[in-house]
Scaffold this motif. Structure first.
Motif, short mmCIF file in Angstrom:
data_model
loop_
_atom_site.label_atom_id
_atom_site.label_comp_id
_atom_site.label_asym_id
_atom_site.label_seq_id
_atom_site.Cartn_x
_atom_site.Cartn_y
_atom_site.Cartn_z
N ASP A 120 0.82 -1.21 0.00
CA ASP A 120 0.00 0.00 0.00
C ASP A 120 0.86 1.25 0.00
O ASP A 120 2.08 1.20 0.17
N TYR A 121 0.19 2.40 -0.21
CA TYR A 121 0.88 3.69 -0.33
C TYR A 121 -0.14 4.77 0.03
O TYR A 121 -1.33 4.62 -0.24
N PRO A 122 0.32 5.85 0.68
CA PRO A 122 -0.62 6.93 1.02
C PRO A 122 -1.37 7.44 -0.20
O PRO A 122 -0.83 7.48 -1.31
N THR A 123 -2.62 7.83 0.00
CA THR A 123 -3.45 8.27 -1.12
C THR A 123 -4.23 9.52 -0.75
O THR A 123 -4.22 9.96 0.40
N HIS A 124 -4.90 10.09 -1.72
CA HIS A 124 -5.70 11.30 -1.54
C HIS A 124 -6.91 11.00 -0.66
O HIS A 124 -7.45 9.88 -0.68
N ALA A 125 -7.34 11.99 0.10
CA ALA A 125 -8.46 11.80 1.02
C ALA A 125 -9.74 11.39 0.31
O ALA A 125 -10.61 10.73 0.90
N ALA A 126 -9.87 11.75 -0.96
CA ALA A 126 -11.09 11.43 -1.71
C ALA A 126 -10.99 10.09 -2.43
O ALA A 126 -11.94 9.69 -3.11
N SER A 127 -9.86 9.40 -2.29
CA SER A 127 -9.59 8.25 -3.16
C SER A 127 -9.34 6.96 -2.39
O SER A 127 -8.87 6.98 -1.25
#
Length: 506
Positions: A264-271
């Motif tokens: 996993d990897y950090p993502t956008h709050a909307a995604s």
């Protein structure tokens, strides 16, 4: 500061792709051996036995595990203190290594890469260019991970841009259940979560290069160890995917995946981007490090590392004479029945089918020697032979890609049967039922074993298509199973349905 020589990288890439063409990773083979011991489905157990036996034959004979010798995928971590003694670019060096590997005279690998993909689709003839991913990292070494990725499993990759509130596991299980068997299970499922769409896909692909270690993770969990969220997901997905009952080659059974990998990897709050990519029974990858001391050295696994599993045809298998076969003869074949084919059959896959159907649509005659009356067509693109071989490894390709041609082939050519791998879709099954034809399956991942049943191979049409030309094979005891019978009954529907119920009942 470390200096890496051009020839060292080229030679290491070439040696690595040759090495993985005939050596399964030890961890995968041992996991598959454990799955064989556990398997209760007779059909799935037979398929796993063929895969394991094929793997050992390839290790001994240094010939490809699968006829689809894959598209070359390379991940490089290059230390910031590395300098190059080279006059070629990094991509040029890697592609030269791929070129040498795939054209090696002692073990020719199939050229499957086509340029102009949305147009003329011209074979590059040496499997270049590779798909290359590069990172610059601290250090003074070059770390290389590479894989040869088959088209059947790549075509089953899936991506979704989920909402943050969506059930990620539910989407993954639904997607895997829709994959069918075209990716050649039992294998490994790679999952990438987060980042952006392209990052999620890259995470899923890279996860497949990690060691098979789900059993160690299960043991840690049972011992009360605290697990990360990706580790928790691995366990949940491993259990739920196998509970689908898809089994080896989609025949129904206990093991569909031997491991699930999650990055996993950090993502956008909307995604919530999610990708899944399967690795097939021809799992092929390795890792090496260059430190300036010369090319990488690859140590062959010991044959004792392979499970003590051999394969022989069932004594109850029906022997079939293809040269005298009639339409009436196939009417009593039943789904799941094992056959041993003897005699002549024709081959053809995507490009050949398109030419055949286009020719028939114009009212023109097919090329000389291409007569399908009361005959079978085998969906295959074989590896070129080397000394003493009639043909190189020649396992089946995914049959669903030929579904759109099936109605015409059965209605207009006199064809009575087809051979491939994986399930047929509704359109093809309806055509098979209407024309009271049959579809047989050979085991994906047993290409070298199958090739040993091919006594003669002759190109009879479309030679310019290379591995997609039409061949005539003369076979002796080629092992297949009835996948769809004349009534339209499909083993890929009945098998997983049966085993999913059995697994749920415990």
């Amino acid at each position: 500061m470390t200096t890496i020589k051009q020839d060292d990288l080229i030679q290491s890439i070439a040696d690595a792709f040759q090495f993985i063409s005939y050596y399964h990773p030890k961890d995968y083979i041992q996991a598959l051996g454990a799955a064989y011991d556990m398997e209760q489905s007779k059909a799935a157990k037979d398929a796993i036995a063929q895969i394991l036996y094929n793997s050992r034959l390839c290790a001994e004979g240094h010939r490809p595990i699968c006829q689809d010798t894959g598209i070359a995928v390379v991940f490089l971590d290059i230390g910031m203190q590395v300098q190059w003694d080279a006059n070629m670019s990094l991509d040029e060096m890697i592609n030269e290594g791929v070129r040498r590997a795939y054209t090696h005279p002692d073990n020719v690998l199939r050229a499957s890469v086509l340029s102009d993909p949305a147009g003329a689709r011209i074979n590059t003839k040496d499997n270049t260019p590779a798909v290359i991913h590069t990172r610059i990292v601290p250090g003074d070494k070059v770390s290389v991970k590479l894989a040869a990725k088959g088209g059947g499993s790549e075509n089953k990759a899936k991506f979704a841009a989920l909402n943050p509130s969506d059930d990620l596991v539910e989407w993954i299980i639904k997607s895997v259940s829709e994959m069918g068997a075209g990716w050649c299970p039992p294998g490994i499922m790679g999952v990438g979560i987060g980042g952006t769409p392209e990052k999620a896909m890259l995470l899923a692909k890279e996860s497949l290069l990690e060691p098979v270690n789900i059993q160690e993770l299960i043991q840690r969990s049972q011992n009360g160890a605290e697990l990360s969220r990706p580790e928790q997901l691995r366990l949940e997905l491993y259990e739920k995917i196998n509970a689908l009952g898809v089994g080896a080659q989609g025949l129904g059974g206990l093991t569909t995946v031997v491991d699930v990998k999650v990055l996993d990897y950090p993502t956008h709050a909307a995604s919530l981007p999610v990708a899944i990519i399967p690795n097939c029974a021809a799992t092929r990858h390795t890792h090496f490090v260059l430190d300036g001391s010369g090319p990488a050295v690859f140590t062959p696994p010991a044959l004792e590392d392979w499970p003590a599993v051999t394969w022989t045809a069932s004594p109850t298998a029906r022997r079939v004479d293809l040269d005298s076969l009639t339409h009436e003869d196939v009417q009593n074949w039943k789904t799941g029945e094992q056959l041993l084919l003897n005699g002549k059959l024709l081959t053809g896959r995507d490009a050949a089918h398109k030419r055949i159907v286009d020719t028939l649509a114009k009212g023109e005659s097919l090329p000389e020697g291409v007569n399908f009356k009361n005959r079978f067509i085998y969906y295959v693109g074989p590896v070129d032979p080397i000394a003493g071989e009639s043909v190189g490894p020649a396992g089946p390709t995914t049959a669903t890609r030929m579904d759109k041609y099936t109605k015409t082939m059965l209605a207009e050519t006199g064809l009575i049967g087809m051979i491939g791998k994986a399930e047929r879709g509704p359109i093809a099954i309806e055509a098979i039922k209407k024309h009271r034809a049959v579809y047989l399956i050979a085991v994906g991942g047993a290409a070298y074993l199958i090739a040993k049943a091919i006594e003669k191979s002759t190109v009879i049409a479309y030679k310019e298509l290379g591995m997609e030309a039409i061949y005539e094979f003369e076979v002796k005891d080629m092992p297949v199973t009835v996948g769809v019978d004349v009534r339209g009954d499909s083993v890929h529907l009945s098998g997983p349905k049966k085993w999913s119920k059995l697994i749920r009942k415990g």
